[in-house]
Scaffold this motif. Sequence first.
Motif, mmCIF file in Angstrom:
data_model
loop_
_atom_site.group_PDB
_atom_site.id
_atom_site.type_symbol
_atom_site.label_atom_id
_atom_site.label_comp_id
_atom_site.label_asym_id
_atom_site.label_seq_id
_atom_site.Cartn_x
_atom_site.Cartn_y
_atom_site.Cartn_z
ATOM 1 N N MET A 44 0.836 -1.184 0.000
ATOM 2 C CA MET A 44 0.000 0.000 0.000
ATOM 3 C C MET A 44 0.883 1.252 0.000
ATOM 4 O O MET A 44 1.927 1.289 0.642
ATOM 5 N N VAL A 45 0.462 2.281 -0.683
ATOM 6 C CA VAL A 45 1.200 3.529 -0.735
ATOM 7 C C VAL A 45 1.249 4.129 0.665
ATOM 8 O O VAL A 45 0.272 4.119 1.395
ATOM 9 N N GLY A 46 2.432 4.647 1.028
ATOM 10 C CA GLY A 46 2.572 5.248 2.342
ATOM 11 C C GLY A 46 2.977 4.268 3.421
ATOM 12 O O GLY A 46 3.066 4.632 4.577
ATOM 13 N N GLN A 47 3.177 3.014 3.024
ATOM 14 C CA GLN A 47 3.599 2.007 3.980
ATOM 15 C C GLN A 47 4.822 1.290 3.433
ATOM 16 O O GLN A 47 4.948 1.094 2.234
ATOM 17 N N ARG A 48 5.700 0.924 4.337
ATOM 18 C CA ARG A 48 6.904 0.199 3.957
ATOM 19 C C ARG A 48 6.823 -1.210 4.528
ATOM 20 O O ARG A 48 6.500 -1.387 5.700
ATOM 21 N N ASN A 49 7.104 -2.191 3.693
ATOM 22 C CA ASN A 49 7.159 -3.573 4.171
ATOM 23 C C ASN A 49 8.317 -3.723 5.146
ATOM 24 O O ASN A 49 9.351 -3.066 5.009
ATOM 25 N N CYS A 50 8.128 -4.596 6.112
ATOM 26 C CA CYS A 50 9.157 -4.815 7.125
ATOM 27 C C CYS A 50 9.699 -6.233 7.022
ATOM 28 O O CYS A 50 8.957 -7.169 6.773
ATOM 29 N N ASP A 51 10.988 -6.332 7.232
ATOM 30 C CA ASP A 51 11.603 -7.636 7.415
ATOM 31 C C ASP A 51 12.344 -7.581 8.750
ATOM 32 O O ASP A 51 12.242 -6.592 9.489
ATOM 33 N N VAL A 52 13.073 -8.616 9.063
ATOM 34 C CA VAL A 52 13.776 -8.689 10.342
ATOM 35 C C VAL A 52 14.777 -7.531 10.481
ATOM 36 O O VAL A 52 14.923 -6.954 11.566
ATOM 37 N N MET A 53 15.448 -7.179 9.402
ATOM 38 C CA MET A 53 16.453 -6.109 9.447
ATOM 39 C C MET A 53 15.810 -4.745 9.727
ATOM 40 O O MET A 53 16.329 -3.962 10.518
ATOM 41 N N VAL A 54 14.698 -4.475 9.075
ATOM 42 C CA VAL A 54 14.004 -3.203 9.290
ATOM 43 C C VAL A 54 13.516 -3.124 10.733
ATOM 44 O O VAL A 54 13.711 -2.108 11.417
ATOM 45 N N THR A 55 12.912 -4.192 11.198
ATOM 46 C CA THR A 55 12.384 -4.212 12.562
ATOM 47 C C THR A 55 13.503 -4.032 13.577
ATOM 48 O O THR A 55 13.390 -3.206 14.497
ATOM 49 N N ALA A 56 14.595 -4.746 13.418
ATOM 50 C CA ALA A 56 15.731 -4.630 14.344
ATOM 51 C C ALA A 56 16.341 -3.235 14.289
ATOM 52 O O ALA A 56 16.701 -2.663 15.331
ATOM 53 N N GLY A 57 16.442 -2.678 13.109
ATOM 54 C CA GLY A 57 17.006 -1.341 12.959
ATOM 55 C C GLY A 57 16.150 -0.275 13.611
ATOM 56 O O GLY A 57 16.660 0.636 14.266
ATOM 57 N N ARG A 58 14.839 -0.386 13.439
ATOM 58 C CA ARG A 58 13.934 0.595 14.053
ATOM 59 C C ARG A 58 13.939 0.452 15.576
ATOM 60 O O ARG A 58 13.884 1.448 16.292
ATOM 61 N N LEU A 59 14.036 -0.785 16.079
ATOM 62 C CA LEU A 59 14.095 -0.994 17.528
ATOM 63 C C LEU A 59 15.393 -0.418 18.095
ATOM 64 O O LEU A 59 15.396 0.228 19.151
ATOM 65 N N SER A 60 16.487 -0.604 17.385
ATOM 66 C CA SER A 60 17.765 -0.046 17.808
ATOM 67 C C SER A 60 17.686 1.478 17.889
ATOM 68 O O SER A 60 18.165 2.093 18.856
ATOM 69 N N LYS A 61 17.061 2.088 16.899
ATOM 70 C CA LYS A 61 16.924 3.546 16.901
ATOM 71 C C LYS A 61 15.993 4.009 18.016
ATOM 72 O O LYS A 61 16.259 5.028 18.657
ATOM 73 N N ALA A 62 14.913 3.287 18.255
ATOM 74 C CA ALA A 62 14.005 3.648 19.355
ATOM 75 C C ALA A 62 14.764 3.690 20.667
ATOM 76 O O ALA A 62 14.637 4.643 21.452
ATOM 77 N N ASN A 63 15.572 2.668 20.913
ATOM 78 C CA ASN A 63 16.368 2.614 22.142
ATOM 79 C C ASN A 63 17.402 3.739 22.191
ATOM 80 O O ASN A 63 17.592 4.379 23.229
ATOM 81 N N GLU A 64 18.070 3.966 21.081
ATOM 82 C CA GLU A 64 19.104 5.013 21.024
ATOM 83 C C GLU A 64 18.507 6.393 21.287
ATOM 84 O O GLU A 64 19.047 7.174 22.083
ATOM 85 N N PHE A 65 17.405 6.713 20.613
ATOM 86 C CA PHE A 65 16.770 8.017 20.799
ATOM 87 C C PHE A 65 16.284 8.184 22.239
ATOM 88 O O PHE A 65 16.444 9.240 22.839
#
Length: 128
Positions: free
Chosen positions: A1-22
């Motif tokens: 769908m437009v406006g949404q990005r598919n997630c895989d394990v790498m995307v999920t792990a990367g976003r979680l890492s950034k959440a923790n860092e921020f």
Amino acid sequence: MVGQRNCDVMVTAGRLSKANEFFDAAEHLGEEMPNAAGDLYVDAGIAASDVICCVRLGVHSNTGKHSEAVALLKRADSGSERHLNTLLNLKNKAAYTHQDLTAAELKKMNRAAERLVEAAKRAAAARG
């Protein structure tokens, strides 16, 4: 769908890492630099919301439209969207106005971001 990005394990792990860092950076800045801390709490909450959506829906919002991100989070984890709304409602004051966040507003942002980051960690751990 437009406006949404598919997630895989790498995307999920990367976003979680950034959440923790921020979140950790915001905690470090605390009341000494409330506006910078507030802006980082917003970033932590957005990244955490992405993780929750990735785990539960397989996609996260990437339009930059806050209302769409909130709606997607509500689908993924009803109730969590109120924490994201709290952060987004104070974002403009923290980042785009001449006014400083109050100690009470910063505390409110801390709690909202913390709830989202913890929910993201639980969601990621449950997925394995």
